[in-house]
Structures are given as C-alpha cells and as structure tokens.
Design a protein around this motif. Structure first.
Motif: not given
Lengths: 297, 599
Positions: B531-539, B412-421, B546-554
């Motif tokens: 969430f918009t990360t400190l490096d400016g990407h939309q997570l 019951f856990e889902q994790v996504a990561q982008w850089s340091d977020a 599926p998680a999305r980065i800047d609107g695009q599914p991973i």
C-alpha cells in the motif's frame, strides 16, 4: 491434618474475599490458622515449624499457625510446591513459576537453584520431589517436562517425554515407582526410579494431582481438569472413574492418608474437600473452596 | 476559585491552573456525602480529602472507625490507607492512629499478581515502615521488622524502576490502570522521608505522565493499550486516566467517581486515585503539559514497552512491545505490532477522533480477532490455565470468551503502522475458537459509505477514515446504533488510511484520493498488503514477516524506548521537549535537568 486453600469461589484480587489459607483439622471441623487470602498452594512440615508456599512467597510458623513470618522477599513469588528434606529438616525446596529456591537454614535465607535448562517453560516448576532412596536426588515437574538432579540441583538432565507436567509423586510403598500427571497427555508411570516412563490410562486428560498409596504400590489415583478422580488398584492397568463432587468436576489435590489405610482425600476446585474410605465419598467440609494441598501431621 | 465551584471546574477546566484543579478535586472528595448504595461508598479517599482540609473530626473519625472495622482490598486497601495515615498523622487522635497502625499487624494483604499490584503493595509498605522504623516483626502482618520491610520495598521499587527504564512498562499505557501506578508513586513523592526516594518517584511520575501526554488526545488515552475494560474501550472518558488528564493538563472535563464507576466495587477507586496525586505536592512540569495539550503540529512517536512476565509457553520472559503513535488536532492513530502481548485486555490498534463532547464517547475505530484460550492465560498466570478460563469468565472479565468482544489480543494478528495508515492482518488456524475478525464502526461515524472499489469511507469528527477489508464482510447491527464489520475468514485483514477533513474539499474527494493510491492485497498463501500511503510511502506487510517501509524492513531490534519530537531516550536518559522547553530525566544519575528558552 492440614489443608491449604488457594481461594474461595468468586475470588477476585483486591475484593472482600472469604478467608482462604491454612486450615487445621480439629475434630470433624476446621480451624483457620494465620493469614487469609495469600493464594496458598502448598504445605510443608519440619519437626519444629510449619511452612506455607503461596503467591506471596514462603511463610513459616513456629507456634502451630498462631503467628507467621514471611521468610522470602519479592524475588520469590508464585509458589507452586514446597517440600522439606526428610534427611535434613533445615532444608526446604520451594517450586515456583519462576524456578526453584532452596533454604538450608529453615527459611532464614533462600538461594536460587540453577534452572534445569533454557527451554521455554523449564523454570515453571509445578512440583518437586526429593527422592526417598537417594540423598541429593530430586525430580521436578515443569512446563517443559521433567528433570532429574543427582547433586541437589547443581546439574540437571531431562527424563521422560517433553510434555508439560503438572504433578509428580514417588511411591512410599515402593520408592522405585513414580507417577506423573501431564497437561493433555494423561499419566506417566515409571517403575525404575524415574529413568524411563510409559503412559498409563487415558492419554488425553490434563492432570493436576497424582497420588500413590503408602500401603499398596498397586494402588494409585489421578485427578484433574473436569474429570473427577480415577482410581487404580492394579498398578495402572485399569482405572475406575469417580466424581466426589458433581458441583466441582475438577480436582486439584489428592492424598492417601498415611494414618488410615485405604482413605483417599480429594481437594476439589471450588467445592472443598472429600474423602473416601471405600464406602463412598464423604464431604469433609470447606465448602466453595479450592483445596490445593493436604498434609498430615 | 470559591469552595462551591468545583462542579463547574470538573465540567469546564479551561483557563484554570493546576492549583485550581487540585484544590477543586480535594474539595470535591471532601464534600462527598453518603448517597444510599452508591458505589464506591464513602471511603479513605473522602477521609484523606477531609483531613487535608482540616474538616471537623466528627466528619472523619466515625467513618474511619467504620472502615477500620472491616479492612478488605489487599494492595488496593494499602494505598488509600497509607494516604490517610500520612495526611492525618498530625491531625487524627492518637488512639485512632494506633488502631490504624495495628491493622498493619492484623490484616494480611495479598501482594497480587501484576505490576501495579506490586507497586501499590511495596510503596505502601515502604511508607508505613518508615513511620515506625524501629518496630519489631511482631508488629507487622508479615512477621518482618520495619527495617526489613523498608529494605525489601526499596529493593523492589528500585528493581521496577530499572526494568521500566530499560525495557518499558509491563502494564504500559493502560487507561484504567495508569491511576494505580501514579497513586503509589504520588505517595512516595509526597511522603517518603528519604529525598532520593522522593526524587525517584517524581522522575517515574514524569515518565509515565509524559507517556500519557503523548498517547492521548484531548485528555482521552488513545492508541494501543496493555489493559482496558470493554465498556471504557468505547466510552474512553470513563477510564480513571481521564480524571488525571483533567487534573494534570486541564484539557478535558471529567466525571470522577462515583459519577462514573467502571467496576462497582466498594473500595475500588481508579478516579479517586487522582486525590493521592493532588495531595502529593507533585506538579506536572510545563513541558509535559504542553506535550499533552498542543496538537497543532502533527507528530509521530515510537515507543518500546514490554510484555508482563511470561512464565511459560514463551522463549522470552518479556517480549518487546513496539508502539507507534500519530497525533494531530483532529485524531490519533496508534498501534502495537500484534500478538499476545497482554492477557485478556489488550487493545492493539485504533483510530480515535477528537470530539466536542468527550462524554458522548464512541469515537474510535479498531479491529479485533476475538481470541481466547488457555495458552494466553497460562503464559501470564501461574494457575492451571484450563481452569482459569472458567474463573476469568465467571467474573468481571466475562466477555473474554465471547465471539463479539471488543478487547483482547490474538496470536494470529499482525499490525503495522506508518504515520496515519495502519495495516492489520490475520491468519487464523482452522479450529481456533473463533474464526472471524470484527471491526468496530461507531454510531458517531457520519457519511459511512461502501464504495464499489472496496474502500469504505466515513467521517469521525474531523477525521476522514478509509477502510479496505481484504476479504468480504458482513455488516451487522450492534446495540446503540453501532455497527460491526464481521470478517468471516481465516485469512483476512484491513488497510486503514486517515486524513484531516481540512485537507480535502469533501469526503468524496478524500475517497477519490485514497482510491487512486497503489494497493495490492492477497490472502494466499497468507495475508499480504502493498500500500502506498497518502504521504507517499510504500508500506509492505506480509503476515509472519517484518513489515517494510519503502523497501526497508522495520528493524524491531533498534526500536528505542522513546523516539519522536516530544520524547527521546538515550540509554537510561529520557528527554521531553516542546518548543524551547525540555526536561531530561537521567535514571543513572537520578537527576532532573530542565532547559528553558533563552532570551
């Protein structure tokens, strides 16, 4: 009489564990035969050899357990059941967590049997029974339910409900009678050779073992997780609970003694072997062991 | 180096060469003396070291006789036994060697039920069979001839290499079990007579060690793990992999056994397995050493691994494990996608910060849903799963069903990561054994503050960490000054953003920067974060999608075996790069190709 012991209490892989494996009854005691610590689950006998199904694969002894040969290689592992064909002693079927394997040459070579289906769990085969009435007809218990083949595994069809089945037996007294033990849904009984099934008894228990008396088709027993054993003498219409070991309420194996009518052997999970000949439970030894199979010479 | 200098080198390897450390480790084990009931007791590791250094036979044979009188440990026995036999085959008396050889007839080892067990079993069997290739089945415990054993072992080893190169390891990135892969591979590399087998082993060592290099910070294994024990989760240096990092990279002090002993079994030697590598002739290529030790440039790697074999309750045999790892001087942030990817000992995500003294430990932050159940056990083990619950909690994995445990995966856990977020979401069905999530807050965090905005900020070493729980939390004290964020909700989660202290004037400045980031969260109908990360990407992460980065599914299907500045894969070719150095492992051609800077 032979007994397979899966493990001893406090077993840890790679530790200094007490001896497990095959034990042979000698008088009122036991003799350990051959390998220790091989995660043994099943015994099969042919006229000239003894076989063990185990975590390491399938072992064969032609000298009563004095020496053994591992007949399988790394592809065959996590053995759960092992049966010898009553019609052709060179043929044995091994049920494993990864599917069925067959030998036609007493274990010299093994071949994979096609899986019964693509459903999740269909290869996890807890038990295999070769129909005593029809050559080439086998029934298997899997994590996806039961399957039947009429052509030695070339093709399969489902039978019974889609529920995980852990134990399966055919009545020696009335071979049209079959009994299955499920995970969480109690026992299933078939009186038409395994074509149709009906629940009997407590429909919520998880059963690890089922047995049918060789002398009386109405007499049967089931055992499993934290439930001791339940006995029926009326074809499953009513059941009498019993607990051979207060220390080990889970039952792994059951066997009616073909040589002593009315005697039922019970292998517990962690407290050894017991038997009942109608006058209460007797401790048969092997303390602090999980007894996975009982086989008679 | 002088023979007496190994204690200093264990404490401070700076400036030492691989050869220095190798020699020091051999001396360390050769010099060990019996010390009361200390565990592990003197064993095959010490004997192998003494044999390597040609110590007098009276320091070897009596102890060896003692060990030979009571073989235990199955495949854990096979590896050190094969090591001693090969190191000592030209030194030990013939009658001792004969007694050792006879144990391979009389002792019947269990092959085990995990990947590291099998590699140990078959690598050892291979090496012992090659010593005596014409021996008949009556001289082997399994009743098979040496040639049969050799062929079967080679077949399994080839199969394992093929699967690992195609889909990744099953027991991937395990701080505790890496030593139990590297030791049998070391034996094969060092002692196999067949040149091809030695090459295969060396390539797999390169591959596994490179993976460790990427997934580590100053010698401590970091990120998401397949298997780790509870105590070494918090005190990372205690894992056997730390001794390997010391030996291979020289970027951490270490305390090999018996100074540190996670599981006090007599013959269980995760740290001691490093001796097998030290005696193998293997030397880590410079490119891998640089990957492990250079954190001057922030890098992100993606990696694909797989689950162990699922034998029921799953539509697939090996589910993909998708890992992300971000490292820099100050910290590492690593994760995998969540779910039941390994039984019992999974570690799904974390922030690990650099510390001056790794022995202080407690330098990680992570969250856990303390799931336990027969579904997980039955998926990976053949025993009756209900009964296995009892067996597991009776023994060394006795925290498995505890509500406050710090290890384990959850369906019951889902994790996504982008850089340091990192975003970790939980959607726990009512009636699940434990209906809460725990976040570990270390005793070593400084300036730990809860802000009115809902963000919690703290400083771990030179890592600035911001944490946003999706739902209300309770602060609970833990032993030793640790704290636990208790999330008493079925639908919950957290957002984590990390940055280096050097990037901000203060922790307050970092907090202000994070609070200004766009953040929208919801738990109805299911946990969700934008969430918009400190490096400016939309997570964007919504539980179950599926998680999305800047609107695009991973795209998980396109996830490579390795992708990143230091390791890339292309089919069955894996290339490791650092600066102008490169090494390519071609597992089709079974070749190693090195590139060095020109000019």
């Amino acid at each position: 009489m032979h007994v397979a012991v899966l493990e001893t209490r406090n077993y840890i892989v790679g530790e200094a564990n007490a001896a497990s494996g095959l034990y042979i009854r000698e008088g009122r005691g036991w003799r350990h035969a051959g390998w220790t610590n091989l995660r043994c689950t099943a015994i099969a006998q042919t006229p000239d050899a003894l076989f063990l199904g185990a975590g390491n694969g399938v072992l064969r002894s032609r000298d009563g357990g004095a020496s053994w040969r591992m007949t399988t290689d790394w592809r065959i592992t996590e053995g759960l059941d092992l049966v010898a064909s009553p019609l052709n002693p060179a043929t044995l079927i091994a049920a494993t967590a990864y599917g069925l394997w067959r030998t036609r040459d007493t274990g010299d070579t093994w071949e994979a049997v096609p899986p019964p289906g693509r459903q999740p769990g269909a290869t996890f085969t807890s038990a295999v029974v070769l129909d005593a009435l029809r050559s080439g007809r086998w029934m298997i218990a899997t994590a996806a339910g039961m399957f039947v083949t009429e052509d030695e595994g070339a093709s399969w069809r489902e039978t019974g409900p889609r529920v995980e089945v852990r134990a399966l037996a055919q009545s020696p007294a009335d071979p049209s009678l079959w009994l299955a033990g499920t995970a969480g849904q109690g026992a299933l009984l078939s009186s038409d050779g395994g074509e149709t099934w009906a629940p009997i008894g407590d429909a919520s228990s998880t059963l690890y073992a089922v047995a049918l008396c060789p002398f009386d088709p109405l007499c049967m027993a089931v055992g499993g997780y934290q439930m001791g054993v339940r006995l029926s003498s009326d074809g499953g219409a009513s059941w009498r609970p019993s607990a051979p070991s207060p220390k080990a309420p889970s039952v792994y194996s059951l066997a009616f003694d073909p040589n002593q009518p009315g005697r039922l052997w019970i292998g517990t999970m962690g407290d050894g072997l017991f038997y009942d000949a109608g006058d209460g439970w007797q401790d048969a030894g092997l303390p602090e062991t999980t007894v996975t199979d009982v086989s008679f010479s | 180096m002088t023979p007496s200098s190994h204690p200093d080198l264990l404490q401070d390897p700076s400036g030492s060469s691989y050869a220095d450390r190798r020699d020091a480790l051999i001396r360390y084990y050769a010099d060990r003396q019996r010390d009361g009931d200390q565990r592990p007791a003197l064993g095959y590791i010490e004997l192998a070291a003494r044999l390597e250094l040609d110590r007098p036979m009276e320091t070897v044979v009596p102890l060896l006789d003692e060990l030979l009188s009571d073989p235990t440990g199955d495949m854990f026995w096979m590896v050190p036994m094969a090591l001693v036999h090969h190191v000592g085959r030209d030194r030990l008396p013939a009658d001792v060697l004969a007694r050792m050889r006879d144990l391979w007839r009389t002792y019947t080892p269990y092959r085990g039920d995990t990947e590291n067990h099998w590699l140990k079993y078959y690598a050892s069997l291979y090496l012992m069979a090659q010593l005596d290739p014409d021996s008949g089945p009556e001289t082997w415990f399994n009743g098979r001839s040496a040639r049969e054993n050799l062929a079967e072992a080679e077949s399994y080893i080839d199969s394992w290499i093929g699967l690992t190169v195609a889909q990744g390891q099953g027991e991937f990135d395990s701080p505790h079990y890496l030593p139990f892969f590297l030791a049998p591979l070391s034996l094969l590399h060092g002692f196999a007579e067949d040149e091809t087998m030695r090459q295969r082993a060396a390539m797999m060592m390169d591959l596994l060690i490179a993976g460790f290099a990427v997934n580590s910070l100053d010698g401590l294994y970091a990120g998401a793990f397949s298997r780790i024990y509870p105590e070494p989760t918090l005190e990372r240096w205690r894992n056997g992999s730390t001794t390997f990092a010391w030996l291979l990279f020289g970027n951490t002090p270490c305390r090999p056994d018996p100074i540190n002993n996670v599981l006090p079994r007599p013959g269980y030697r995760p740290h001691g397995m490093a001796l097998a590598l030290a005696l193998s002739g293997y030397e880590p290529p410079e490119v891998i050493r640089r990957i492990a030790t250079d954190r001057s440039t922030p890098v992100v790697h993606r990696q694909r691994a797989r689950t162990r074999h699922r034998i029921r309750y799953s539509p697939v045999r090996n589910a993909p494990v998708l890992k992300t790892m971000s490292t820099r001087t100050e910290y590492a942030v690593g994760s995998m996608q969540g779910g039941l990817l390994q039984p019992i000992q999974q570690h799904t995500w974390e922030v690990l910060w650099a510390t001056e003294n790794p022995f202080e430990g407690f330098n990680a932050l992570f969250s856990v849903h303390p799931y336990a159940g027969p579904l997980e056990l039955g998926m990976y083990f053949a025993e009756h799963p209900e009964q296995m619950m009892h067996i597991v909690i009776q023994h060394e994995k006795n925290t498995y069903d505890k509500p406050d445990k710090w290890t384990g995966g959850s369906p019951f856990e889902q994790v996504a990561q982008w850089s340091d977020a990192v975003v970790a979401l939980y959607d726990i069905p009512p009636g699940t054994q434990f209906e809460h999530v725990s976040t570990y807050l270390s005793r070593t965090l400084r300036q730990l503050e809860a802000h009115p905005s809902g963000w919690i900020v703290a400083r771990g070493g030179d890592a600035l960490i911001a944490l946003y729980p999706l739902t209300s939390v309770e602060w609970r004290d833990e032993p030793g000054g640790d704290r636990r964020l208790h999330h008493p909700h079925l639908k919950t989660g957290l957002v984590v953003q990390v940055a280096p202290a050097s990037a901000y004037a203060s922790l307050d400045a970092f907090a202000s920067a994070v609070e200004s980031l766009e953040l929208a969260t919801s738990t109805d109908p299911t946990p969700s974060v934008q969430f918009t990360t400190l490096d400016g990407h939309q997570l964007d992460v919504t539980y179950g999608d599926p998680a999305r980065i800047d609107g695009q599914p991973i795209d998980a299907s396109a996830w490579p075996l390795w992708e990143g500045p230091h390791i890339q894969s292309d089919g069955h070719r894996v290339t490791m790069r650092h600066g102008g150095l490169a090494r390519t492992l071609d597992f089709d051609a079974m070749t190693i190709t090195d590139e060095v800077p020109t000019g």
